[in-house]
Design an enzyme around this catalytic site. Structure first.
Site, short mmCIF file in Angstrom:
data_model
loop_
_atom_site.label_atom_id
_atom_site.label_comp_id
_atom_site.label_asym_id
_atom_site.label_seq_id
_atom_site.Cartn_x
_atom_site.Cartn_y
_atom_site.Cartn_z
NE ARG A 1 -3.81 -2.07 -0.19
CZ ARG A 1 -3.75 -2.92 -1.22
NH1 ARG A 1 -2.81 -2.82 -2.13
NH2 ARG A 1 -4.65 -3.87 -1.34
CB CYS A 2 -0.10 4.67 -0.99
SG CYS A 2 0.58 6.29 -1.31
N PRO A 3 2.86 4.37 0.68
CG PRO A 3 4.77 5.52 1.50
CD PRO A 3 3.49 4.81 1.94
CG ASP B 1 -2.28 1.17 -3.14
OD1 ASP B 1 -3.47 1.53 -2.99
OD2 ASP B 1 -1.32 1.78 -2.63
CG ASP C 1 0.57 7.26 -5.77
OD1 ASP C 1 0.04 8.40 -5.84
OD2 ASP C 1 0.52 6.54 -4.75
#
Length: 84
Positions: A18-20, A45, A51
């Site tokens: 998951r981000c980041p 994600d 992103d």
């Protein structure tokens, strides 16, 4: 018909991250690649849909293709090749 995702120089599996984390892994992987090489990123994600393209624009890499219709998402990035 040729699958543009079929023969990348490198592949990065970011499934479950998951981000980041996915973008951080992409950045680390791309750092060790030669200009012109391609990286296939596989991720699930939803934040990567924003992103990864943003990373390519910011870092002057070319997003050759993206498949975000369903998970896992796939992105093909060419290092150091600014989009024309």
């Amino acid at each position: 018909m040729t699958d543009i995702f079929a023969n990348p120089d490198k592949t990065l599996d970011a499934l479950g991250l998951r981000c980041p984390e996915p973008v951080m892994m992409v950045r680390k992987t791309v750092r060790h690649m030669e200009d012109g090489q391609t990286l296939l990123i596989i991720a699930d994600d939803p934040a990567t849909t924003r992103d990864i393209p943003g990373f390519c624009r910011f870092m002057d890499h070319q997003l050759l293709a993206q498949d975000t219709g369903q998970t896992p998402y796939r992105y093909l990035v060419k290092k150091g090749a600014k989009a024309e």
